[in-house]
Every structure is written in C-alpha cells, then in structure tokens.
Design a protein around this motif. Structure first.
Motif, short mmCIF file in Angstrom:
data_model
loop_
_atom_site.label_atom_id
_atom_site.label_comp_id
_atom_site.label_asym_id
_atom_site.label_seq_id
_atom_site.Cartn_x
_atom_site.Cartn_y
_atom_site.Cartn_z
N LEU A 299 11.99 2.81 -18.78
CA LEU A 299 11.10 3.71 -19.52
C LEU A 299 9.65 3.47 -19.12
O LEU A 299 8.87 4.40 -18.95
CB LEU A 299 11.26 3.51 -21.03
N TYR A 300 9.35 2.20 -18.92
CA TYR A 300 7.99 1.84 -18.49
C TYR A 300 7.69 2.50 -17.13
O TYR A 300 6.62 3.10 -16.94
CB TYR A 300 7.89 0.32 -18.39
N ARG A 301 8.66 2.40 -16.24
CA ARG A 301 8.43 2.98 -14.90
C ARG A 301 8.33 4.50 -14.97
O ARG A 301 7.57 5.12 -14.23
CB ARG A 301 9.56 2.58 -13.94
N MET A 302 9.10 5.08 -15.87
CA MET A 302 9.09 6.54 -15.96
C MET A 302 7.82 7.05 -16.63
O MET A 302 7.30 8.10 -16.28
CB MET A 302 10.32 7.03 -16.73
N GLU A 303 7.32 6.28 -17.60
CA GLU A 303 6.14 6.73 -18.34
C GLU A 303 4.84 6.47 -17.58
O GLU A 303 3.85 7.15 -17.78
CB GLU A 303 6.06 5.99 -19.68
N THR A 304 4.87 5.42 -16.73
CA THR A 304 3.63 5.00 -16.09
C THR A 304 3.43 5.73 -14.77
O THR A 304 4.34 5.77 -13.94
CB THR A 304 3.70 3.49 -15.79
N PRO A 305 2.26 6.31 -14.57
CA PRO A 305 2.02 6.97 -13.27
C PRO A 305 2.19 5.98 -12.11
O PRO A 305 1.80 4.83 -12.21
CB PRO A 305 0.56 7.42 -13.38
N ALA A 306 2.81 6.46 -11.05
CA ALA A 306 3.01 5.60 -9.87
C ALA A 306 1.72 5.57 -9.07
O ALA A 306 1.39 6.53 -8.39
CB ALA A 306 4.17 6.14 -9.03
N LEU A 307 1.01 4.48 -9.23
CA LEU A 307 -0.28 4.35 -8.56
C LEU A 307 -0.11 3.54 -7.28
O LEU A 307 0.37 2.42 -7.30
CB LEU A 307 -1.25 3.64 -9.51
N GLU A 308 -0.47 4.15 -6.17
CA GLU A 308 -0.42 3.43 -4.90
C GLU A 308 -1.83 3.36 -4.34
O GLU A 308 -2.49 4.39 -4.16
CB GLU A 308 0.54 4.12 -3.94
N THR A 309 -2.26 2.15 -4.11
CA THR A 309 -3.66 1.96 -3.77
C THR A 309 -3.92 2.02 -2.26
O THR A 309 -5.04 1.79 -1.83
CB THR A 309 -4.16 0.61 -4.31
N GLY A 310 -2.89 2.29 -1.50
CA GLY A 310 -3.08 2.36 -0.05
C GLY A 310 -2.81 1.04 0.62
O GLY A 310 -3.48 0.67 1.57
N ASN A 311 -1.84 0.33 0.10
CA ASN A 311 -1.57 -0.97 0.71
C ASN A 311 -0.31 -0.97 1.56
O ASN A 311 0.26 -2.01 1.84
CB ASN A 311 -1.50 -2.06 -0.37
N TYR B 45 -6.41 4.93 4.11
CA TYR B 45 -5.79 4.22 3.00
C TYR B 45 -5.94 5.09 1.75
O TYR B 45 -6.94 4.98 1.03
CB TYR B 45 -6.46 2.86 2.80
N PRO B 46 -4.97 5.97 1.50
CA PRO B 46 -5.11 6.87 0.34
C PRO B 46 -4.73 6.20 -0.97
O PRO B 46 -3.81 5.38 -1.00
CB PRO B 46 -4.12 7.99 0.67
N LEU B 47 -5.42 6.55 -2.03
CA LEU B 47 -5.01 6.12 -3.37
C LEU B 47 -4.30 7.32 -3.98
O LEU B 47 -4.90 8.40 -4.12
CB LEU B 47 -6.21 5.72 -4.22
N THR B 48 -3.03 7.14 -4.31
CA THR B 48 -2.26 8.25 -4.86
C THR B 48 -1.76 7.91 -6.25
O THR B 48 -1.46 6.76 -6.55
CB THR B 48 -1.06 8.60 -3.97
#
Lengths: 464, 476
Positions: A299-311, B45-48
């Motif tokens: 539920l935590y994964r589904m509710e939380t936006p998937a933030l990818e910082t470019g790593n 390096y995009p932040l998405t």
C-alpha cells in the motif's frame, strides 16, 4: 468467481516472498504503475486485483483446480472424515448393542451425546483462542516420515482454524454415520430402549430432562418427545427381570427421541460449528491478509509517488587514468618565459630565466588568439637568435590543462626552432611549490602530448 | 505531458560539475575525478515522478577552446539579435570536429533551450580565462545561474561572486560535497526562479524530494526496529548426536556457539547498514575499508563501543521503571482504577529492578543444553540478557544513519564512523525511552513483539533519529 480468501492470502504471501529478491526501486515502480492504472480505470487496487495484474504477465502461475499448497490439509480433512465415518458406525453399533438380555440405556446415550457436545465445544474454543496443545504433532509426523514440514508461516498461523475445520468435518461424518447406523438397526432389529440410573431420580424428573432436550423438535415431531408414561414405564433395573410388565413394543418407542437427539445435538451442532469454523478460517485469513506486513509495504508503494532522481546512469567504472610514469625536470636555462592566462607575475617569470637576454611574454586567458600568435612570433625570434633554446610556459597549477594550451604548444613546437625545449612550469596560488595532485595533472598532460621536447619543471627548480 | 525544464551544468573543466549533478541527482555512480576530461559526453539525469519528468540535469564536458569558439562566433555574427542563432550554427557546423567535441556537447543542450548552471571553483583564485566561456554562454541567451562550488580549503568566493555577477542572473554558493539537504532544495528552487514556466515543476520536485526524505526516515526506523528485534532475540542453535564430538567439553561448545553468535550479529548489523545505504541511494560507499575500520576499532562487542553507545545504570533503571509502569497500568485499567495506581507502581518497580540487575554488564545467556530426544541433543546460545546490547546496536545504527542521511552523493571519501563520547539518548523523550526499554525487555525474555509493539518501537526509534539529529546539529 472470486478467489477464496485463503488461496488469496497464500498467493499474496508467495508473491511477497518472491518480491524479496527485487530491488525496492523496481517494486515501487511496478506497484505505483498498477495503482495509477487502477485509478485511471476506477478499479480498487486491492490484493486480488494486484495479484491478477501480476499474474497476467505470468500465465503459467495461474492455478487451475485445487490449490496444491492446501493438499496436506485436504488430506487431513479426508482422513478425519473417513475416521469419523468409521468411528460413527462402530460407536453406534456399540451403543446399540442389544442381545435381548437387557435394555439399551438411553441415559448412556445421552451421556455420550454430552461428551460429543463437550468435544465439539472444546474444538471450537481452542480454535478461537488459537490454542494448539498438539502443535508439535505435525513436526513429529514430518520428522518420522523424514520430510520437511510442508506448511509455510501463513498456514502455520492458521493451523488452529484449519484443524478445527477438519475436526468438525470428522465430527459431522461421525454423526451422520452414527445416525444412519441407528436407522439401519431400527429397521433390521427390534431395539429395546429404557433408562436407568443409580440415582434416586423420579420418572418426572427424567421426563423433564428429556422434554427439555426435545424442545427443539417438540412441535415438528411430537412422537419423538417421550411421554411421562413412556418414561415411567421404561425405567429398568438390572436386578429385575428384563421386560417386566411393560409391553415389548413399548421399549422401542424411544428410538425417534434417540434419533432426534443424535441429529440435533451431534449432527446439527457439528454442522453449525463446521460452518462457524469455515467462517472463522475465512475471517482469520482475511485478517492475516489485512495485517500482512507485505500489504502495508504494498500500500505504501502504491500510495507513494515513484520518485526517481536520475541515479540510473553509472559511469563510475569509466575513471580516467590517474597515474603517470614521468617526473618533473630541473628548470632549463631558458631565454623566453610566457605567462599563460596570467600565471605568476613578471618578476617571478624573470627570476626563472637565467639568460641575460630574456623575454617575458603573455598568452592565453584574456588575451586574444591574435595576441597568442604575436607572442609565438616574438618568442620565435628570440629563440632563433641563439642559445639557450629553451622556453618556459608558466601556468596556473590548479587550472586543468585545456585544449587551447595544447593547441598553443603544438603551434610553438611547429614554429619555434627544432631544437627548442619547452618546460611547463605550474605555479601555485601560494608562493610555495604547488601541491602534488596539481603537478600530477600537468605531468599527465605532458605525457599525453608525448613530445620529447616538452617537459614539466617546478619554479623551485627541484625535480620530483 | 511536458518534459520539464532542462538545466545544463557547464563550466571550465574540473570545477565540480559532475559533483553538483551527483549530489542533486542522488547518484553516487557518476565518475568524479580531479582530471580534466573525466566527462567526455553529455549525460542527462532526469528527475521523474510517476514517469513524469519534472526537470533534467545535464552533465557536460568542460570548455576546452572557448576563445576559438568565441572568435568563430564573433566572426559569424552581425548583430546582437543573431547571437543565439550563431551559437546554434556553430554546433551544427562543428558537430563532427574532434577539436570542438566538448564545446558541441555542452552547447547542444543550451541550443535546445536548457537553462545554464555555470559552475566555478571558489577555492581557487578568479581567472580572466573564464571570461570567454561566460561570454559564449551569454550569447546563447538562455536563463543562467552561476554556482560557486568549493573543492579545496581556500576561499576566493568573494572575488568570484563579483565577477560572476557581471554575467549571470543569479549567483549562489553551493558545496556539492558538504551542502546540507535543505540547501539542495533551496538551489532547486533557485533553478525554478530563472524562468516563470519552470517555477511550478521545480516546486513540485522540491515537495516530492522533501516527502521522500521524510519517508526514508520512517523506513529507516522500521529497518532498525526489525534488526534490533532480530538481534536481541537471536539464538545460536546446534543439534548434535548424544556422543557429540569426542573430547568437546561444554566450555568448548559454548565458545564455538558464542563465536557463531557474534558472527551472526556482525553480519546482521552489516546487512542493516547496507539496507540503509541502499535506501538513501548510496550504492558505492567504500564498505570494505569502512567495515575493517569498524571492526578493528569500533567493533560491536568492543569495550570502546560499549562506552560510547551504552547507557548508564541510572538510565536503564529509570527506563525500566517507565516500561514496567506501562504494563502495570493495564492492571489498573482492568480493576477500573480501584487498585489506585498500585499496578503501575508495582510494574514500575519490577521493571526497574530487572533493568538494574540485567543492565550491569554485557551479559550473554550461558550455554543451554536441551534434553536428549531420539538420540539428538540441542545446544543453544542466546538471546542476550543485557539491554545494553540493544542500546549499543541502536546507537551505532542511528549514528550510521545520520552519516548516511547527511552524506551527499558527490562524496567519495570512505565512510568513517567515529563513536561519540556522549550519551545522546538522554535527549530522547521519556515515552520513547520507556517504549524502547519495554521492547528490549520483551526480547530479553524471548517474546515476539506483536504488531502494536513493533509499531510503537518504530515510532520510538523515529523519535530517537530526530533526537540524535538535533543533538548532532545543536550539541549545546
């Protein structure tokens, strides 16, 4: 058809176990994507839909027919039913054993029914309280058979409820088998029932007892409620002659009551408790699913936006070569010093030139390319006029060597007399010798250019 | 869906462009080295967020021949209005020219509309050498911001600030290796202010990054709570035949099991550290060196570690009283208060006595030999009977978390965990202290924590993380 809660729980648990090998970022992306798709479609992103979504990518995972993980418990259920059926038959034959020498004591049958009711209640209670006095039994059986214990953590937690279900199924089979045996014997034999007790119980009191017991069916089947006369007439004592003054047919009048007691207090009770056990199992499975640690994180994964910082990108393995095989040389006897990008000052540059006829020039930095060209020409004239044929190029030690300097050096080597030696002199921000790592980049730069007439020297004149 | 603004991080070679990108993109796998030309290609390096790109940072190579580029531009421009177009023409014309490879790589994103983040090293003196670069960047006409990054110990940032102010809309100082998280966010906000259309996506990005940081803290508390429970209840077990190994005494067996127990605890602690590092996207911390250092000087079982992270007997007794009283309150509740608080008092006294007794030394339970069954006998070692052990794990875990959560991704130095000499737990609120002690007591008795207790422990550890952070940042 919706998936049974138990199967859903087991599937969910299996999937959570499988997911443990995956990276958190992947799981977050996958589950968040599913949640967003559900939101767009107006579907509820519950565990069932989630499993169906994951199952859609893995068709062979779909389980057709019975769940193999519950095979052991299906066998346990069947074993309980088989044993219950057999015991019901044997028990009823024992209870109704009649060789004509004495009546079948209804009090004994009632006592047995009471025992059955107690056992059924105990089974349900231990299931509700999760008490497992026989908890080690499956381990022991598995050890005896030389097998690893089949059930996982989830099934282990449901053991009291699963056991209760099996026990009540066995009890129900016991009751049905017993009732059929009773009816069979009623048909094929003449059974003489009576009641007997050592206690000084009056027939009226016993009648009140049977009337109370027969309350559930007294309006449905009045014949199955013994009358006071029947009770009074069917009391027997072992030291009396069997039969006495009572008509033989009268002894048989008890059988509807016995059959109904059996039906009501054993079969019906077991059936109700079996249904309760099934519901309890369902409820407990639902609760385990709701409290499953995997569901919380899902539920935590589904509710939380998937933030990818470019790593995602990695070039850590693509490190430059940081070693060099060359060293600094002593300052050559030079007649020309060029301050690249304003490195050093005129005084320092002059002090480094040992020749009396020397020239200090500037290039790079704020100077234009035309200025650079003129510097090269002036230096060429001085260097061409005689010895010493060496030039110093002062640079900022901390600034990295750039392509512009490489171009300048290439032009110098080309335009200046062929025997001219060029020494790069990195000058530090402080008056003392620049730090080693700053000098090292100039050594590597010189090595990369690979020209024999090019070297690195320090203003202090000491080779490293 | 828009692609979000793009920011090209440009500058002279070796001024920390990759470090800035590594820190802002939380990527510790970007090659960073004190060597010009480490970055040869532009890399985005995009932040998405849920697949939507809020902004993109582009790491670029440094300028190699800025004066030649400027000379070409000046030669091909007629008026100030055609400058941006002339820069684009330069890129088009020199795309396959090896001499201008780096310039084309760094100018291409700007030609496509990227904002300029110009990075200089504030620890070295200002040089007029940069002026050609800054002029080229101004020619692109793109919104620009200059960052003064300090690589070395010296400070020339005042001079840089004055010089950069001539060329750039905004000038900020930002230490890519040491800047605290709030400064990362503040910098991103500054990026957003370069262009009105960029403000909203950058604000969203900042909000998401802040939320992510809070969630990571909660997740860390969960990870530490789980590890604490497992380590505090861990029992090393060995089953052998009745004959055992010939000549192996009980003492030798105890030593062997104790060693295995120690090894397991160390491995579990390392697993916790790794999990926290992964959570904060630190995938390349030099663990080998750190582990060796940790083991030799600050070992989990060393006396030094105990002195640093253990708690005083008075602390244990007080926390034990609190934990016991929590249990005793249940009795008072059952009696509807007719016990006049005696339950809490008695529970508290029992808890205090237990903690006082068990908290004296790092005591492990002795070897326990089970009964002989079917020719097999089981020997067990553990769980630890000393709450101090839990406080040592907790202290070390929180200290490690603190270093990781404050470590920027541009940092390449090995992680050095130096134990503190002060008992920071004194700064934790009483309720959390009691909760932690109560859970330790349960573990000592080998009782599994139920869902509620586990949740309470997680909350108490989250409070401990805050307390530690506060204590570290404001030691007074």
């Amino acid at each position: 058809m919706p998936k049974a809660t138990l199967t859903l729980l087991l599937d969910f648990d299996d999937q959570v176990q499988k997911d443990q090998g995956q990276t958190a970022a992947f799981l977050h992306r996958r589950d968040r994507k599913f949640a967003l798709a559900c939101e767009a479609d107006g579907r509820h992103p519950g565990p069932a839909n989630w499993l169906a979504y994951l199952g859609g990518f893995n068709r062979e995972r779909q389980i057709g027919g019975s769940d193999p993980r519950l095979r052991v418990w299906r066998r346990v259920n069947l074993a309980f039913i088989a044993v219950g059926t057999l015991l019901g038959l044997v028990t009823m034959l024992g209870l109704l054993f009649y060789d004509g020498s004495g009546q079948i004591n209804v009090t004994v049958i009632l006592g047995f029914v009471l025992l059955q009711v107690s056992l059924a209640a105990l089974t349900s209670l231990q299931s509700f309280f999760g008490w497992r006095p026989w908890g080690q039994l499956p381990d022991m059986i598995a050890r005896r058979l030389g097998r690893a214990r089949p059930s996982g953590t989830v099934l282990r937690q449901l053991q009291p409820q699963l056991s209760a279900r099996a026990a009540h199924a066995g009890g129900l089979a016991f009751g049905i088998s017993g009732l059929l045996t009773l009816l069979g014997l009623v048909v094929v034999q003449d059974l003489a029932f009576g009641w007997s007790t050592t206690l000084s119980t009056a027939p009226e009191a016993f009648h009140r007892l049977v009337q109370t017991l027969a309350w559930p069916w007294q309006s449905l089947w009045p014949a199955a409620v013994p009358s006071l006369e029947l009770v009074a007439e069917s009391r027997f004592y072992r030291i009396e002659d069997a039969g006495g003054s009572t008509a033989p047919a009268r002894w048989g009048d008890w059988w509807p009551f016995v059959a109904m007691v059996w039906l009501c207090y054993i079969i019906l009770l077991r059936f109700i408790l079996l249904m309760v056990a099934i519901s309890h199992l369902e409820l407990r499975a639902r609760r385990l699913l709701a409290r499953h640690p995997g569901l919380k994180t899902l539920l935590y994964r589904m509710e939380t936006p998937a933030l990818e910082t470019g790593n995602a990108h990695s070039d850590a393995a693509d490190q430059p070569q940081m070693t060099t095989s060359i060293h600094t040389h002593p300052l050559p006897n030079a007649s020309v010093a060029i301050r690249w990008a304003g490195a050093g000052d005129n005084q320092l540059a002059s002090s480094l030139l040992k020749s009396e006829q020397h020239l200090v020039l500037a290039a790079g930095g704020a100077a234009t390319l035309t200025d650079d060209h003129e510097t090269l020409q002036q230096a060429r004239l001085t260097l061409g006029s005689g010895e010493p044929r060496a030039a110093l190029i002062l640079t900022h030690a901390w600034e990295p060597p750039t392509g512009e300097l490489a171009d300048f050096l290439a032009e110098a080597l080309q335009q200046w007399p062929q025997t001219t030696h060029i020494a790069l002199v990195p000058v530090g921000a402080a008056p003392d010798t620049p730090p080693e790592h700053q000098v090292a980049q100039w050594l590597r730069f010189t090595e990369r250019l690979g020209h024999t007439r090019l070297s690195v020297s320090l203003a202090s004149g000491e080779p490293s | 869906m828009t692609a979000g603004p793009v920011f090209a991080v440009v500058g002279h070679p070796n001024k920390g462009k990759s470090s800035v990108v590594a820190t802002l993109s939380q990527n510790d796998a970007i090659a960073i080295a004190l060597e010009p030309g480490t970055t040869r290609q532009s890399q985005a390096y995009p932040l998405t967020v849920d697949g939507e790109t809020l902004y993109t940072l582009v790491d670029t190579p440094g300028f190699q021949r800025p004066r030649k580029v400027l000379e070409w531009l000046q030669a091909h421009s007629l008026t100030a209005s055609d400058r941006a177009e002339t820069v684009a023409a330069f890129v088009t014309q020199h795309r396959n020219d090896a001499r201008f490879h780096d310039e084309c790589e760094l100018l291409a994103p700007l030609v496509e509309g990227a904002g300029i983040i110009y990075v200089v090293d504030g620890s070295v003196p200002y040089s007029a050498e940069n002026e050609a670069e800054m002029t080229i960047l101004r020619w692109t006409g793109q919104p620009s911001l200059a960052l003064i990054n300090s690589i070395g110990p010296d400070d020339y940032s005042e001079t840089w600030q004055a010089a950069l102010g001539q060329f750039f809309q905004v000038v900020r100082r930002f230490d890519a290796v040491r800047a605290p998280f709030d400064q990362h966010l503040s910098l991103l906000k500054a990026f957003g202010q370069l262009e009105p259309a960029w403000e909203q996506p950058l604000e969203r990005a900042v909000r998401h990054l802040r939320d992510q940081r809070m969630r990571r803290r909660e997740q860390t508390a969960g990870l530490i709570a789980k590890a604490l429970e497992e380590m505090m209840t861990w029992r090393e077990q060995r089953t052998f035949t009745a004959g055992r190994l010939p000549g192996q005494s009980d003492d030798e067996l105890a030593v062997s099991l104790r060693e295995r127990w120690y090894k397991h605890q160390r491995q579990r602690e390392q697993a916790l550290r790794l999990a926290i590092e992964r959570l904060y996207q630190h995938n390349r911390i030099q663990r080998q060196e750190a582990e060796l250092t940790w083991h030799s000087d600050h070992d989990l079982f060393s006396e030094k570690s105990r002195r640093a992270w253990g708690v005083s007997r008075a602390y244990l007794t007080t926390a034990g009283f609190g934990a016991g009283a929590l249990g005793g309150v249940g009795i008072d509740a059952v009696t509807l208060g007719t016990s006049l608080g005696a339950g809490a008092l008695v529970g508290g006294l029992i808890g205090a006595a237990g903690s006082y007794f068990y908290g004296d030394r790092l005591a492990l339970s002795a070897l326990k030999l089970g009964p002989l069954r079917e020719g097999l006998q089981t020997a067990t070692f553990g769980p630890v009977q000393d709450s101090q052990f839990g406080y040592i794990i907790l202290g070390r875990a929180i200290d490690h978390w603190w270093h990781i959560s404050h470590r920027n991704h541009a940092g390449r130095d090995p992680l050095d965990l130096v134990p503190t000499e002060s008992h920071w737990l004194q700064h934790l609120n009483r309720t959390s202290r009691n909760t932690i002690q109560k859970c330790f007591d349960k573990c000592r008795r080998n009782k599994e924590l139920d869902g509620k207790s586990r949740h309470e422990l997680e909350l108490a550890i989250a409070a401990a993380l805050d307390a530690y952070d506060e204590w570290r940042l404001n030691p007074a």
